[in-house]
Each structure stands twice: as structure tokens, then as C-alpha cells.
Design an enzyme around this catalytic site. Structure first.
Site, PDB file in Angstrom:
ATOM      1  N   CYS A 110       6.928  21.117   8.658  1.00  0.00           N
ATOM      2  CA  CYS A 110       6.937  19.964   9.551  1.00  0.00           C
ATOM      3  C   CYS A 110       6.527  18.743   8.736  1.00  0.00           C
ATOM      4  O   CYS A 110       5.417  18.709   8.183  1.00  0.00           O
ATOM      5  CB  CYS A 110       5.937  20.228  10.685  1.00  0.00           C
ATOM      6  SG  CYS A 110       5.731  18.846  11.812  1.00  0.00           S
ATOM      7  N   CYS A 163      12.814  15.201   9.301  1.00  0.00           N
ATOM      8  CA  CYS A 163      12.147  16.003  10.332  1.00  0.00           C
ATOM      9  C   CYS A 163      12.893  17.324  10.365  1.00  0.00           C
ATOM     10  O   CYS A 163      14.138  17.331  10.350  1.00  0.00           O
ATOM     11  CB  CYS A 163      12.236  15.297  11.681  1.00  0.00           C
ATOM     12  SG  CYS A 163      11.815  16.354  13.089  1.00  0.00           S
TER      13      CYS A 163
HETATM   14  N1  DGL Z   1       9.656  19.137  12.993  1.00  0.00           N
HETATM   15  C1  DGL Z   1       8.671  18.107  12.858  1.00  0.00           C
HETATM   16  C2  DGL Z   1       8.846  17.303  11.576  1.00  0.00           C
HETATM   17  O1  DGL Z   1       9.389  17.796  10.612  1.00  0.00           O
HETATM   18  C3  DGL Z   1       8.572  17.148  13.980  1.00  0.00           C
HETATM   19  C4  DGL Z   1       8.257  17.328  15.143  1.00  0.00           C
HETATM   20  C5  DGL Z   1       7.617  16.686  16.263  1.00  0.00           C
HETATM   21  O2  DGL Z   1       7.665  15.471  16.463  1.00  0.00           O
HETATM   22  O3  DGL Z   1       7.076  17.499  16.947  1.00  0.00           O
HETATM   23  O4  DGL Z   1       8.414  16.186  11.494  1.00  0.00           O
END
Ligand code: DGL
Length: 256
Positions: A75, A186
Site C-alpha cells: 500500500c 496506489c
Molecule cells: N492501496 C492503497 C495504496 O496503495 C490505497 C488505499 C486506500 O486509500 O485505502 O495507496
């Protein structure tokens, strides 16, 4: 159990990190993986850095109690908010994070124009500003905050009207711009890469950090003598949401 046979934990705010798990399993098919999607707390990208740090710390404690040999923070938002501090708190833990792939994007052509799609929190953090500064002499970097996009993906909206409307509005300001590369900053966004490509004004190189993170994980495990090279790998997927559809969606995304 020998440390080498413990699973590699992969953590994200929901189904996003499955895009990184896919790269990890491709590169290290003999490893065991424990994926934890924290969909109950998604989106992290619209919380404060302090909140994301506290949530990530508590998820890490839970994973350590189950027994893991490494943590992949799949993440970008949590990596920016928590990786440095958690590395200080757990100096012996192999902790690999992910960051927007600006470095490879900066090599796409001469002084390329690069759109960086990411959560509002990722784009606000010091880690991102430092990264952007490093490459702003050789590239033109345009941050594109994508509030609300993670929620669509968490809801399983991987195509269709809602997603089309969102992406059309998002790229409208860039419709007459020549873009050289788009960075998916993301881990949720690679799940809709084709839809993103469809809405860009012309064909563009689209990059994400999943493969780099998988390679770095393998390098760290190998250096620590913890790389599993024999036997069959196993994947377990857990989610904090009481809604079982998040686990179903995770498997669907992993096997696409
Ligand atoms: N998957 C997360 C990232 O790579 C983001 C997620 C979220 O905003 O919950 O930033």
C-alpha cells in the site's frame, strides 16, 4: 516450524495489494503467503497519517502474532505514513514497502510528462514530495489525486458506467495534453489498468511498483537466507470486513 517456512505477510487497506501479491507469487511460487486486506478501514488515503500509522501498527502486531517471516506493505499510502517508523520499531523485521514508480517513468523519453495517480494522502506526504523533487528536473510530474477511486474498486466496480464517469472527469483536464507515462501510485489501480488506458487521450506507458516490490522482497529474503525454494507454495487470504464478498473479490482479482 522453521522460519523459512513461515508465510510472507502482505498488507493493504483492502483488495489493492492483491496486485502486488500477484507479482510476488509469480516470482516466488514456492513461498507461503498470508494476505490481509483491511477493507473495514478503507480508504486509508482519506485518513490522517497518524490514523494510518496506528491502524498499520495494529495490523502488523496481529500478523506477527500469527507468525510471519516478512511484511510486504502493499500500500503506497501506508508505506508513506508508517514504513519508516515501523522499521525503527521492528529493526529485525524484513519490511518491504511500495512507492509510486516515478523513477522508471522518468526514463520514458526526454523530459517526459508523467501523470501520477495516487490517493490524496500519498500525494500530501513528505515521502512523495521528496520523490517528486528528485525527478522534477528531468521530468514534468503532474500529481493526480484520485479521491473516491479506491471505494469503487473495493465495491467491485472494475468496469461500467460509474467507473467510466469517474475516469472521464479525472482525465478531462489533460485531454489536450501529450502525456508520456502514467504512474499507478496506489495498488488498487492496476486492477483497472485497461479502463484507465481506455480513458487516456492517447496510448501511454502505464507503470506500477508491484514488480519492483516483489523483486526487492525476494532480494531481502535471499540475503537473510529465508527464501523458500522447495515444496508447494500456499496462499491464505483474510479480510477485516465482515462482508465475505471482499474475500471472493480478492481471489477473483488474484486469478485474473
Ligand atoms: N492501496 C492503497 C495504496 O496503495 C490505497 C488505499 C486506500 O486509500 O485505502 O495507496
Amino acid at each position: 516450524m522453521n522460519a523459512i517456512d513461515l508465510p510472507i505477510a502482505v498488507l493493504d487497506s483492502g483488495v489493492g495489494g492483491i496486485s502486488v501479491l500477484r507479482e510476488l507469487t509469480r516470482l516466488m511460487p514456492k513461498e507461503h503467503f498470508l494476505y490481509f486486506g483491511d477493507s473495514q478501514n478503507a480508504p486509508y488515503g482519506e485518513k490522517s497519517p497518524e490514523e494510518v500509522l496506528a491502524i498499520t501498527r495494529s495490523n502488523l502486531k496481529m500478523l506477527l502474532a500469527r507468525g510471519i517471516k516478512a511484511l510486504v506493505l502493499a500500500c503506497n499510502t501506508a508505506t508513506g505514513a508508517a514504513a519508516r517508523i515501523l522499521r525503527e520499531e521492528y529493526p529485525d523485521l524484513i519490511l518491504v514497502g511500495i512507492e509510486p514508480a516515478i523513477k522508471p517513468a522518468s526514463l520514458v523519453g526526454d523530459h517526459p510528462r508523467v501523470l501520477v495517480m495516487a490517493t490524496p494522502l500519498t500525494l500530501r506526504q513528505e515521502k512523495f514530495c521528496t520523490l517528486m523533487d528528485r525527478f522534477s528536473e528531468t521530468s514534468e510530474i503532474l500529481p493526480v489525486p484520485c479521491a473516491g477511486l479506491v471505494e469503487l474498486i473495493e465495491d467491485g466496480e472494475l468496469e461500467g458506467n460509474r467507473l467510466d464517469n469517474y475516469l472521464e472527469k479525472l482525465f478531462f483536464p489533460h485531454k489536450d495534453t501529450k502525456i508520456d507515462a502514467v504512474v499507478l501510485g496506489c495498488t488498487h489501480y492496476p486492477h483497472i489498468k485497461e479502463q484507465i488506458a481506455k480513458h487516456l487521450p492517447h496510448e501511454v506507458k502505464i507503470l506500477d511498483g508491484g514488480d519492483g516490490t516483489a523483486r526487492e522482497t525476494r532480494r531481502r529474503l535471499s540475503a537473510a537466507g529465508l527464501l523458500r525454494t522447495e515444496g508447494e507454495g500456499h496462499i491464505e487470504i483474510l479480510n477485516s470486513s465482515p462482508d465475505p464478498s471482499r474475500i471472493d473479490l480478492s481471489w477473483k482479482l488474484l486469478n485474473r
